[in-house]
Structure formats: C-alpha cells, structure tokens
Motif scaffolding. Structure first.
Motif, PDB file in Angstrom:
ATOM      1  N   LYS A  14       0.417   4.933  -4.503  1.00 22.49           N
ATOM      2  CA  LYS A  14       1.474   3.933  -4.263  1.00 22.49           C
ATOM      3  C   LYS A  14       2.480   4.464  -3.249  1.00 22.49           C
ATOM      4  O   LYS A  14       3.063   3.704  -2.471  1.00 22.49           O
ATOM      5  N   LEU A  71       1.690   3.611   0.120  1.00 20.94           N
ATOM      6  CA  LEU A  71       1.669   2.152   0.328  1.00 20.94           C
ATOM      7  C   LEU A  71       0.251   1.597   0.231  1.00 20.94           C
ATOM      8  O   LEU A  71      -0.119   0.672   0.961  1.00 20.94           O
ATOM      9  N   HIS A  81      -9.046   0.617   3.512  1.00 20.35           N
ATOM     10  CA  HIS A  81      -7.679   0.737   4.009  1.00 20.35           C
ATOM     11  C   HIS A  81      -7.612   1.820   5.067  1.00 20.35           C
ATOM     12  O   HIS A  81      -8.221   2.886   4.924  1.00 20.35           O
ATOM     13  N   LYS A 116      -2.026  -0.280  -2.305  1.00 11.78           N
ATOM     14  CA  LYS A 116      -1.957  -1.023  -3.569  1.00 11.78           C
ATOM     15  C   LYS A 116      -3.274  -0.988  -4.331  1.00 11.78           C
ATOM     16  O   LYS A 116      -3.293  -0.928  -5.551  1.00 11.78           O
ATOM     17  N   ASP A 117      -4.373  -1.070  -3.595  1.00 11.73           N
ATOM     18  CA  ASP A 117      -5.685  -1.140  -4.244  1.00 11.73           C
ATOM     19  C   ASP A 117      -6.672  -0.267  -3.483  1.00 11.73           C
ATOM     20  O   ASP A 117      -7.196  -0.656  -2.441  1.00 11.73           O
ATOM     21  N   SER A 118      -6.936   0.934  -4.016  1.00  9.75           N
ATOM     22  CA  SER A 118      -7.805   1.887  -3.312  1.00  9.75           C
ATOM     23  C   SER A 118      -9.284   1.551  -3.447  1.00  9.75           C
ATOM     24  O   SER A 118     -10.129   2.247  -2.895  1.00  9.75           O
TER      25      SER A 118
END
Length: 435
Positions: free
Chosen positions: A399, A402, A410, A404-406
């Motif tokens: 987090k 930044l 990303h 949010k959802d690994s």
C-alpha cells in the motif's frame, strides 16, 4: 579432534547467509561457521530479466567473501556427509566439523539424468534456461526467426515455479518488437493442471494468456529431449477422455487429447512414438530437473521425496532436534523462493536461540509464505504472495507503494522487481536486517 562451532551452516546462498547474518546481528551467538565451496554469490531472481535483455548479468554476482557476514567463519569446502548422532558434518578436505546446532541450507542441484538428452542440449543452440545461463537465453531470443517457441518445465520441484512462465511473457513481447511474432506459435507445456495455484493470480494470468495468444498444454511431463531433431518428448500424465480433440501427427499414429489438456490450441508440428508425445520446437526454454544435493539425498536427514525432513511450521528436523533446514533443500510444501526464505530465517534463528537459552523451541510458526514476482511484460508485473493453503496473502507494505491490488499487472511492481528487490537483497536481507 574435529573443529567445533556452536552453529554450523551448510550453504552460502540466500538461506545460509541470512541465517548467519541474523544470528550475529542479534548477538545470539558469536560462534558461527558457513561451509560453502563457491567463490561467487548470485542474486538469481534477476536472471529472468537478464534472459530478456533488461538487466546486467554482472550486477547479479558478488564475491562470496563480500557477503559472508563479519564474525562468521567461512569454511571454503564441500560438505560430503552427516553423522547426526555425533553432531558432525564431513567435508571434502577440511575433515569433520562439529556443531551444537546445524542449519542445512545448501540449496538444490540439477539432475539431468531424469530427462535424457536435456543435459547435452542445455544452453546450446536453441535450447536455453534462465536457471543456468540467462545470457544464452537472451542470445536465443535475439536469434529467433519464428516457428514454435516452446516453454516448458520438469515434473520435479524447481526454484520459483513461476519462472518458466515469466520468460515466456517477456519473450512474446520481444518477438513483437523484433517483428517475428506473426510467424510464431508460443506453447507452454507443463506437467501441472492449471496455470497457477492461487486463484486470484490464475485469473489474471489467463487474461494475459489470451492477450498474448499463448497455447497452454497441461499434464505434459517432459521425459526426453532430442536436440538433433528439435523434439521435446512428453508423457501425458492423465488419460485423455474419449471424444476429445485430436492433435495430428505426421506419423500414422494419433493421440487423443481432451479439452482439459489444451487451452488455445495451436497446430504446431508434433510426433507420436511409443506412447510418447513429441512437440517440435524452433526454440525451447526449460527449467532443469531439480533434486537435493547427493550428500543430502544419501543421508538419514531426508524424507521419502529426498528433501530434508523438517516440521513445516518450526523448520526443526523431525528426528534430530538440533538440526534445522530451510530454503530450497527443505521438504516444505510451498514454492522454493527467496521470499519464502525471508520468512523462514527469523523462525530458525528464534528456535536456535531458545534451544541454546532454554532448551525449547519458540512459538513462531512458518505458514508457508512464499512469493512469486510474475513479470508479465516489459514494465509490468503481478506479485503472487501465498501460504501453504494457496491463500492470496499480499504484503500490507505494498500500500505504501500505491499498489492496491498486486494480483493485477502494475508498473510499480516492475520497478520493485528491477530496482527495489535487488537493493533490499544486497543491503538488507544479506546483512541480517529486517525487511
């Protein structure tokens, strides 16, 4: 009279160095020795990036003398056997080494005899492996002119089970850049039954498989490599169901494959012979078949599968309470990764400390945490973190980055992989600092 140490560690890889560093940094003992014959310590997680031409191989290596923790004695030798009843480790040229507590962490080794032909083919011509020579992998990708690009893996446990996929995703991107993707079929043949064991990660990866138009072939156990004719031979480790699709062969034989075997079928050249199924390749990447080192396999320390027999939560040997094992050689039902070692080391250190002080082990329990940074493209990554039960367990620290959802691709995760993790490895983990 054997030389004696309070804590003796076999292996100068991630597990051995981290354990020694934490024991010394936390002043648990000042009598630590590491048996390790190699001159060089490698940061192998970056080899995926080396194989895709986006990381300098030289930066993955440091002299072993630079990573052995200050205060630890380096026994530059090979361990050759155990005498656990007498607390001794035999070595090739340093005689017997005695210990109060032993940490077995020599990693794994490769046994090419398990797949005839692979040893002769490996790292030559169009056969490559990021596990053994990532610079050769990069040469193979650059020289590839189209055809069948086969990515595969053995049925044995391997380091970082996701690595055979990572290079495939990067290769697909590189083939687009180099202009050969339109005349290339990419096949991933695995003995597994699914793309990944964690459902959140598997969902993302299947979307990537669709986007990159990759043919998955499950239940394929690699059993032989014919380098001269460029054929990878498989045994199908599940009986096909009646009425499944037929994969044609140029020979008169055919083999029926049901839809559970194949996803996004591509009509690549195949052969069938003696009940085996051969995929013809124009390039092949694989992981080598992996086993515990012979001196471990042939000892009284191993379980039926040939890995060190430890309790999966305490990492204490089931028969010898003053012996612990962690890392790739430990018989643990989780992925063999550096991230797993990061969580295993504090438990081994705590247990050894309590045994020394109070003749008991502690309450810390390893939950099987492991992590697989799945690079899916140049500049994109998914981070699979999970436990023994394949539950998705993302690190709360993400987090702060930044993220949010690994479980989704990303670019920040790519930055973490390429820059953040190597820095943490060399400057924190190997120094015994908390990460």
């Amino acid at each position: 009279m054997a030389t004696k140490f309070q804590v003796l560690i076999i292996g100068g890889g991630t597990a051995g160095i981290m354990t020694a560093a934490q024991l010394l940094r936390q002043k648990k003992t000042n009598s630590v020795a590491i048996i390790e014959p190699a001159d060089t310590h490698y940061y192998q997680p970056a080899w995926t990036l080396v194989g895709a031409g986006t990381f300098d191989y030289k930066k993955t290596a440091k002299p072993m003398s630079k990573v052995i923790p200050k205060g630890a004695e380096w026994i530059k030798d090979k361990a050759t056997g155990f005498d656990p009843e007498n607390n001794l480790v035999h070595t090739a040229s340093s005689g017997d080494i005695s210990y109060d507590y032993l940490v077995v962490a020599p990693g794994l080794t490769y046994d090419y005899s398990l797949i005839p032909g692979l040893g002769e083919a490996m790292d030559k011509g169009v056969v490559c492996s990021n596990y053994t020579d990532p610079e050769h992998t990069w040469k193979v990708l650059k020289n590839f002119k189209g055809g069948t690009a086969l990515f595969t893996q053995p049925a044995t446990p391997i380091k970082c089970g996701g690595a055979p996929q990572k290079i495939m995703y990067l290769a697909e991107s590189y083939f687009r850049k180099s202009g050969v993707r339109s005349k290339t079929n990419i096949v991933f043949a695995t003995p597994g039954t699914i793309i990944f064991g964690v459902k959140e990660i598997a969902k993302t990866l299947m979307n990537i498989i669709d986007r990159k138009d990759i043919n998955l072939r499950f239940f394929h156990k690699l059993v032989e490599v014919d380098a001269k004719n460029q054929i990878a031979w498989y045994e199908l480790v599940k009986q096909p169901e009646a009425g499944g699709c037929i994969l044609r062969s140029e020979e008169t034989d055919t083999v029926k494959i049901d839809k559970n075997f194949v996803y996004n079928y591509k009509d690549v050249k195949v052969s069938v012979k003696n009940g085996r199924y051969g995929i013809h390749y124009d390039m092949m990447h694989t992981a080598p078949p992996s086993v515990a080192p012979a001196f471990v396999r042939e000892s009284s320390l191993v379980n039926e599968a040939g890995w060190v027999d430890v309790d999966k939560h305490s990492l204490q040997h089931r028969k010898y309470p003053n012996i612990f094992s962690l890392g790739d050689v430990a018989g643990l039902p989780t992925a063999k990764t550096g991230a797993a070692i990061r969580k295993q080391v504090p438990i081994v250190v705590d247990n050894i400390d309590l045994l020394m002080q109070q003749d008991r082990i502690g309450s810390l329990s390893y939950n099987g945490y492991s992590s697989c940074p799945l690079v899916t493209d140049y500049g994109k990554m998914v981070l699979a973190e999970f436990d023994y039960d394949q539950n998705f367990k993302p690190d709360p620290k993400l987090k702060q980055l930044l993220i949010k959802d690994s479980s989704k691709e990303h670019w920040r995760l790519w930055i973490l992989k390429k820059y953040g993790l190597p820095y943490l490895y060399w400057n924190k983990m190997l120094k015994g600092k908390e990460v």
